[in-house]
Write a protein that holds these residues in place. Structure first.
Motif, PDB file in Angstrom:
ATOM      1  N   THR A 143     -27.947 -27.516 -31.013  1.00 55.00           N
ATOM      2  CA  THR A 143     -28.627 -26.332 -30.481  1.00 55.00           C
ATOM      3  C   THR A 143     -28.445 -26.236 -28.975  1.00 55.00           C
ATOM      4  OG1 THR A 143     -30.294 -26.316 -32.246  1.00 55.00           O
ATOM      5  CG2 THR A 143     -30.879 -25.220 -30.192  1.00 55.00           C
ATOM      6  N   ALA A 144     -28.601 -27.365 -28.290  1.00 51.28           N
ATOM      7  CA  ALA A 144     -28.414 -27.376 -26.830  1.00 51.28           C
ATOM      8  C   ALA A 144     -26.983 -26.979 -26.468  1.00 51.28           C
ATOM      9  CB  ALA A 144     -28.739 -28.762 -26.279  1.00 51.28           C
ATOM     10  N   ARG A 145     -26.035 -27.425 -27.264  1.00 50.13           N
ATOM     11  CA  ARG A 145     -24.639 -27.077 -26.984  1.00 50.13           C
ATOM     12  C   ARG A 145     -24.391 -25.585 -27.212  1.00 50.13           C
ATOM     13  NH1 ARG A 145     -19.213 -30.302 -29.052  1.00 50.13           N
ATOM     14  NH2 ARG A 145     -17.708 -28.903 -28.017  1.00 50.13           N
ATOM     15  N   PHE A 146     -24.961 -25.047 -28.274  1.00 52.39           N
ATOM     16  CA  PHE A 146     -24.826 -23.611 -28.516  1.00 52.39           C
ATOM     17  C   PHE A 146     -25.455 -22.808 -27.379  1.00 52.39           C
ATOM     18  CE2 PHE A 146     -23.760 -24.289 -33.054  1.00 52.39           C
ATOM     19  CZ  PHE A 146     -22.752 -23.332 -33.168  1.00 52.39           C
ATOM     20  N   LYS A 147     -26.607 -23.260 -26.903  1.00 51.05           N
ATOM     21  CA  LYS A 147     -27.268 -22.552 -25.812  1.00 51.05           C
ATOM     22  C   LYS A 147     -26.383 -22.530 -24.571  1.00 51.05           C
ATOM     23  CE  LYS A 147     -31.506 -22.370 -23.068  1.00 51.05           C
ATOM     24  NZ  LYS A 147     -32.816 -23.009 -22.787  1.00 51.05           N
ATOM     25  N   ALA A 148     -25.672 -23.637 -24.327  1.00 53.30           N
ATOM     26  CA  ALA A 148     -24.807 -23.734 -23.154  1.00 53.30           C
ATOM     27  C   ALA A 148     -23.523 -22.932 -23.313  1.00 53.30           C
ATOM     28  CB  ALA A 148     -24.483 -25.197 -22.873  1.00 53.30           C
ATOM     29  N   GLU A 149     -22.917 -22.998 -24.497  1.00 50.65           N
ATOM     30  CA  GLU A 149     -21.612 -22.375 -24.703  1.00 50.65           C
ATOM     31  C   GLU A 149     -21.690 -20.951 -25.272  1.00 50.65           C
ATOM     32  OE1 GLU A 149     -18.911 -24.874 -26.847  1.00 50.65           O
ATOM     33  OE2 GLU A 149     -19.541 -26.694 -25.796  1.00 50.65           O
ATOM     34  N   TYR A 150     -22.735 -20.674 -26.046  1.00 50.28           N
ATOM     35  CA  TYR A 150     -22.889 -19.354 -26.667  1.00 50.28           C
ATOM     36  C   TYR A 150     -24.337 -18.882 -26.486  1.00 50.28           C
ATOM     37  CZ  TYR A 150     -18.573 -20.832 -28.995  1.00 50.28           C
ATOM     38  OH  TYR A 150     -17.301 -21.283 -29.268  1.00 50.28           O
TER      39      TYR A 150
ATOM     40  N   GLY B 168     -33.415 -25.153 -26.935  1.00 54.11           N
ATOM     41  CA  GLY B 168     -33.048 -23.745 -26.938  1.00 54.11           C
ATOM     42  C   GLY B 168     -33.314 -22.987 -28.214  1.00 54.11           C
ATOM     43  N   ALA B 169     -33.899 -23.644 -29.241  1.00 56.48           N
ATOM     44  CA  ALA B 169     -34.228 -22.942 -30.481  1.00 56.48           C
ATOM     45  C   ALA B 169     -35.285 -21.881 -30.210  1.00 56.48           C
ATOM     46  CB  ALA B 169     -34.722 -23.926 -31.540  1.00 56.48           C
ATOM     47  N   ARG B 170     -35.240 -20.811 -30.982  1.00 54.59           N
ATOM     48  CA  ARG B 170     -36.192 -19.719 -30.798  1.00 54.59           C
ATOM     49  C   ARG B 170     -37.261 -19.707 -31.897  1.00 54.59           C
ATOM     50  NH1 ARG B 170     -33.526 -15.331 -28.550  1.00 54.59           N
ATOM     51  NH2 ARG B 170     -35.332 -14.053 -29.087  1.00 54.59           N
ATOM     52  N   ALA B 171     -37.072 -20.527 -32.915  1.00 53.71           N
ATOM     53  CA  ALA B 171     -38.039 -20.588 -34.007  1.00 53.71           C
ATOM     54  C   ALA B 171     -37.911 -21.931 -34.706  1.00 53.71           C
ATOM     55  CB  ALA B 171     -37.830 -19.449 -34.996  1.00 53.71           C
ATOM     56  N   TYR B 172     -38.995 -22.352 -35.361  1.00 56.91           N
ATOM     57  CA  TYR B 172     -39.002 -23.607 -36.107  1.00 56.91           C
ATOM     58  C   TYR B 172     -39.709 -23.339 -37.428  1.00 56.91           C
ATOM     59  CZ  TYR B 172     -39.005 -28.706 -36.689  1.00 56.91           C
ATOM     60  OH  TYR B 172     -38.761 -29.993 -37.124  1.00 56.91           O
ATOM     61  N   VAL B 173     -38.942 -23.423 -38.517  1.00 58.88           N
ATOM     62  CA  VAL B 173     -39.474 -23.116 -39.842  1.00 58.88           C
ATOM     63  C   VAL B 173     -39.301 -24.331 -40.741  1.00 58.88           C
ATOM     64  CG1 VAL B 173     -39.304 -21.576 -41.832  1.00 58.88           C
ATOM     65  CG2 VAL B 173     -38.832 -20.695 -39.544  1.00 58.88           C
ATOM     66  N   LEU B 174     -40.334 -24.660 -41.488  1.00 57.98           N
ATOM     67  CA  LEU B 174     -40.275 -25.794 -42.402  1.00 57.98           C
ATOM     68  C   LEU B 174     -39.507 -25.409 -43.666  1.00 57.98           C
ATOM     69  CD1 LEU B 174     -43.956 -27.080 -42.070  1.00 57.98           C
ATOM     70  CD2 LEU B 174     -41.905 -27.987 -40.964  1.00 57.98           C
ATOM     71  N   LYS B 175     -38.729 -26.363 -44.180  1.00 64.32           N
ATOM     72  CA  LYS B 175     -37.897 -26.074 -45.344  1.00 64.32           C
ATOM     73  C   LYS B 175     -38.711 -25.748 -46.596  1.00 64.32           C
ATOM     74  CE  LYS B 175     -33.437 -28.230 -44.462  1.00 64.32           C
ATOM     75  NZ  LYS B 175     -32.422 -29.200 -44.917  1.00 64.32           N
ATOM     76  N   ASP B 176     -39.934 -26.269 -46.674  1.00 66.87           N
ATOM     77  CA  ASP B 176     -40.736 -25.977 -47.862  1.00 66.87           C
ATOM     78  C   ASP B 176     -41.600 -24.726 -47.676  1.00 66.87           C
ATOM     79  OD1 ASP B 176     -42.565 -26.937 -46.050  1.00 66.87           O
ATOM     80  OD2 ASP B 176     -43.372 -28.507 -47.338  1.00 66.87           O
TER      81      ASP B 176
ATOM     82  N   TYR C 289     -40.369 -33.267 -32.940  1.00 63.98           N
ATOM     83  CA  TYR C 289     -39.176 -32.540 -33.369  1.00 63.98           C
ATOM     84  C   TYR C 289     -39.258 -31.071 -32.950  1.00 63.98           C
ATOM     85  CZ  TYR C 289     -37.773 -36.533 -36.237  1.00 63.98           C
ATOM     86  OH  TYR C 289     -37.380 -37.777 -36.668  1.00 63.98           O
ATOM     87  N   VAL C 290     -40.449 -30.494 -33.074  1.00 63.40           N
ATOM     88  CA  VAL C 290     -40.633 -29.105 -32.659  1.00 63.40           C
ATOM     89  C   VAL C 290     -40.376 -28.976 -31.159  1.00 63.40           C
ATOM     90  CG1 VAL C 290     -42.225 -27.158 -32.575  1.00 63.40           C
ATOM     91  CG2 VAL C 290     -42.355 -28.777 -34.481  1.00 63.40           C
ATOM     92  N   ASN C 291     -40.983 -29.862 -30.376  1.00 62.09           N
ATOM     93  CA  ASN C 291     -40.814 -29.825 -28.926  1.00 62.09           C
ATOM     94  C   ASN C 291     -39.352 -29.950 -28.529  1.00 62.09           C
ATOM     95  OD1 ASN C 291     -43.577 -29.714 -28.819  1.00 62.09           O
ATOM     96  ND2 ASN C 291     -43.863 -31.750 -27.977  1.00 62.09           N
ATOM     97  N   GLN C 292     -38.680 -30.952 -29.092  1.00 59.46           N
ATOM     98  CA  GLN C 292     -37.285 -31.196 -28.734  1.00 59.46           C
ATOM     99  C   GLN C 292     -36.403 -30.011 -29.128  1.00 59.46           C
ATOM    100  OE1 GLN C 292     -36.170 -34.930 -30.554  1.00 59.46           O
ATOM    101  NE2 GLN C 292     -37.773 -36.073 -29.481  1.00 59.46           N
ATOM    102  N   SER C 293     -36.688 -29.419 -30.270  1.00 60.14           N
ATOM    103  CA  SER C 293     -35.895 -28.269 -30.721  1.00 60.14           C
ATOM    104  C   SER C 293     -36.056 -27.081 -29.785  1.00 60.14           C
ATOM    105  CB  SER C 293     -36.306 -27.865 -32.138  1.00 60.14           C
ATOM    106  OG  SER C 293     -36.041 -28.897 -33.063  1.00 60.14           O
TER     107      SER C 293
ATOM    108  N   ALA D 196     -28.836 -16.794 -31.089  1.00 58.43           N
ATOM    109  CA  ALA D 196     -30.197 -17.313 -31.263  1.00 58.43           C
ATOM    110  C   ALA D 196     -30.206 -18.346 -32.385  1.00 58.43           C
ATOM    111  CB  ALA D 196     -31.157 -16.178 -31.593  1.00 58.43           C
ATOM    112  N   VAL D 197     -30.985 -19.394 -32.202  1.00 57.11           N
ATOM    113  CA  VAL D 197     -31.050 -20.482 -33.189  1.00 57.11           C
ATOM    114  C   VAL D 197     -32.449 -20.581 -33.791  1.00 57.11           C
ATOM    115  CG1 VAL D 197     -30.841 -22.967 -33.585  1.00 57.11           C
ATOM    116  CG2 VAL D 197     -29.229 -21.808 -32.056  1.00 57.11           C
ATOM    117  N   ILE D 198     -32.499 -20.606 -35.106  1.00 62.16           N
ATOM    118  CA  ILE D 198     -33.732 -20.880 -35.841  1.00 62.16           C
ATOM    119  C   ILE D 198     -33.588 -22.253 -36.470  1.00 62.16           C
ATOM    120  CG2 ILE D 198     -35.181 -20.238 -37.813  1.00 62.16           C
ATOM    121  CD1 ILE D 198     -34.364 -17.342 -37.342  1.00 62.16           C
ATOM    122  N   MET D 199     -34.481 -23.166 -36.121  1.00 65.43           N
ATOM    123  CA  MET D 199     -34.433 -24.496 -36.712  1.00 65.43           C
ATOM    124  C   MET D 199     -35.144 -24.472 -38.064  1.00 65.43           C
ATOM    125  SD  MET D 199     -32.975 -27.271 -35.775  1.00 65.43           S
ATOM    126  CE  MET D 199     -32.923 -27.335 -33.997  1.00 65.43           C
TER     127      MET D 199
END
Length: 215
Positions: free
Chosen positions: A77-84, A108-116, A100-104, A88-91
């Motif tokens: 995500t950090a690389r995408f934020k730098a290069e592109y 540069g993530a714009r959202a954090y959604v749980l898989k379940d 994990y939420v903080n680090q994401s 927008a990234v949704i984790m």
């Protein structure tokens, strides 16, 4: 005389799915490809494949898993934020821990959604991010509400509003505009928040906001 009015269509979402489990990608594709505004422009299971697709297709949104076959979604995500930066990234993750939420979000993530989470949350996250906002799963909101510290209760309602803005990454200028305040007033509120929470640096303030004011 009758004027001809042209209705501009909403921009198409070019979505890249990044998950190292093909079955997960299949499930996401099945959920999302029925939505007219979304085009599944590519799928990837590794960071290398994801970057290659982004370099060759007009991607503007990514659904990203944290655990990848090589590397991890947070560093990617950090690389995408730098290069592109326009992408927008949704984790989309199974991890509920605040770290994990903080680090994401810091990456540069714009959202954090749980898989379940129910499918509707993924759609809500996409709509919110495309509109320029940030989004967090309902489960994370409840977790945050239950973990508010006593020090946070010392804040005024205005200070809590500003802390919420800080959690979404807004600058003093943007906070002032959104809340109808002067920039100097916002700066004063920031100082008062840090004093009440016994926080010194801006980075620590942002980390506190991300941990305690997920909204």
């Amino acid at each position: 005389m009758t004027e001809n009015l042209t209705v501009q269509a909403a921009p198409q979402i070019q979505l890249l799915l990044i998950d190292d489990h093909p079955l997960v990608r299949d499930g996401l594709r099945a959920r999302l490809e029925t939505i007219a505004s979304i085009t599944i422009a590519g799928e990837a299971g590794t960071a290398e494949d994801a970057l290659a697709i982004a370099a060759s297709k007009p991607i503007n949104l990514i659904l990203m898993d944290i655990n990848l076959g090589t590397g991890n979604g947070i560093s990617l995500t950090a690389r995408f934020k730098a290069e592109y930066p326009h992408i927008a990234v949704i984790m989309l993750s199974m991890h509920e821990k605040t770290e994990y939420v903080n680090q994401s979000m810091q990456a540069g993530a714009r959202a954090y959604v749980l898989k379940d989470a129910p499918a509707v949350e993924i759609i809500e996250a996409i709509d919110t991010v495309i509109a320029g906002g940030t989004y967090f799963s309902t489960g994370l909101k409840k977790q945050s509400a239950n973990s508010d510290s006593d020090s946070g209760q010392m804040l005024t309602q205005r200070e809590k509003s500003i802390l919420t803005c800080i959690a979404t990454g807004k600058s003093n200028k943007h906070i002032a505009r959104d809340l109808g305040l002067s920039v100097r007033t916002v700066e004063t509120h920031r100082l008062n928040i840090k004093r009440k929470l016994n926080i010194e640096g801006q980075a620590d303030l942002i980390r506190y906001a991300l941990s305690n004011v997920i909204a």
